[in-house]
Scaffold this active site. Sequence first.
Site, mmCIF file in Angstrom:
data_model
loop_
_atom_site.group_PDB
_atom_site.id
_atom_site.type_symbol
_atom_site.label_atom_id
_atom_site.label_comp_id
_atom_site.label_asym_id
_atom_site.label_seq_id
_atom_site.Cartn_x
_atom_site.Cartn_y
_atom_site.Cartn_z
ATOM 1 N N CYS A 138 0.819 -1.217 0.000
ATOM 2 C CA CYS A 138 0.000 0.000 0.000
ATOM 3 C C CYS A 138 0.851 1.266 0.000
ATOM 4 C CB CYS A 138 -0.968 0.010 1.177
ATOM 5 S SG CYS A 138 -0.264 -0.542 2.710
ATOM 6 N N HIS B 95 -2.525 6.288 4.812
ATOM 7 C CA HIS B 95 -1.077 6.419 5.048
ATOM 8 C C HIS B 95 -0.615 7.780 4.514
ATOM 9 C CE1 HIS B 95 -0.989 2.334 6.241
ATOM 10 N NE2 HIS B 95 -0.466 1.752 5.171
HETATM 11 C C1 2RA Z 1 0.882 -2.066 6.729
HETATM 12 N N1 2RA Z 1 1.704 -1.821 4.460
HETATM 13 O O1 2RA Z 1 0.545 -0.888 6.651
HETATM 14 C C2 2RA Z 1 1.429 -2.780 5.516
HETATM 15 C C3 2RA Z 1 0.496 -3.854 5.048
HETATM 16 N N2 2RA Z 1 -0.786 -3.358 4.715
HETATM 17 O O2 2RA Z 1 0.794 -2.738 7.767
#
Ligand code: 2RA
Length: 329
Positions: free
Chosen positions: A129, A236
């Site tokens: 991601c 994120h």
């Molecule tokens: C996380 N990128 O954010 C990793 C897996 N989704 O934990």
Amino acid sequence: KKLNVAVVGATGMVGRTIIKMLEERSFPINNLYLYASAKSKGATVQFNNLEYIVEELNDASFDRDIDIALFSAGGDISKDYAPKAKEKGIVVIDNSSAWRMDKDVPLIVPEVNPQDIKWHNGIISNPNCSTIQVVVPLKPLHDAFKIERIVYSTYQAVSGSGVGGIADLENGINGIANKKYPHPIAYNCIPHIDTFMDNGYTKEELKMIEETKKILNDPSLKITATTVRVPVKNCHSVSVNLQFERAFEMQEIYEVLYKSNGVVVEDNTDKNIYPMAITVDGQDQVYVGRIRRDFSVENGINLWVVADNVRKGAATNAVQIAELVAKNL
Ligand code: 2RA
């Protein structure tokens, strides 16, 4: 042409979002088959106003007439079952890290390297991601100014760990002990995502480094990364520092980003406008702000990149890959 689609890991957070995106994007589905572990067998899922029953994944699951199977059930299931599906002529789109660095498996972000889908041999990997969201704005900048070096610093939401991550945050705020993370995540940052390797980096950091090189098809890129879990529920955020080979005017950077596929520029500090997790949640594009020159180096810039890690970072990207596959079936 309507297709027969399977979703493996149908009851997980990403699996459920894949089903939601198949519906939201009106993917042309004839039959939909939902598979999960024994503990989820019998669960029901709504899709296009019909109720579907989740079946237990087993060796007979792919004996049916299936065109595309979307996997989001962890690396072990993908390692075991993706080859079985591939042998039946099914195109597998895998969200786990199991096949991402395999030389026979393309790693696809449709806005970045759709052409790579042409050389798949039955398995196509969905990138991590945090990697997906950064390569979307980086690709047009790389094409225009040739990136030499990248420094990633991530601020990753707990939804990246699934329901367990969200539980640790919400419980932690109420004084209940953490289960998923090695330390409390409430009011804290944990510089540890996935496992530590001998070189001091975590697997998450190495994924961002290696996957970026593969997707941008440029092994000469110099990249480092620090990935951190932060007390944010979803989306994120990534601070990206870039050094280009070519000189640029800031206006050129904006112009490239304004016309980039899948990018929304939110950058007006006079009005406190910049991408934030709480405003990007539920979106499918990648939001870029805090665009500014890095005066400490030659041809450097800083960016702040935010995206919904469950949608664009996983489910939506996988469904967009399925749309590319459907065009070539
Ligand atoms: C996380 N990128 O954010 C990793 C897996 N989704 O934990």
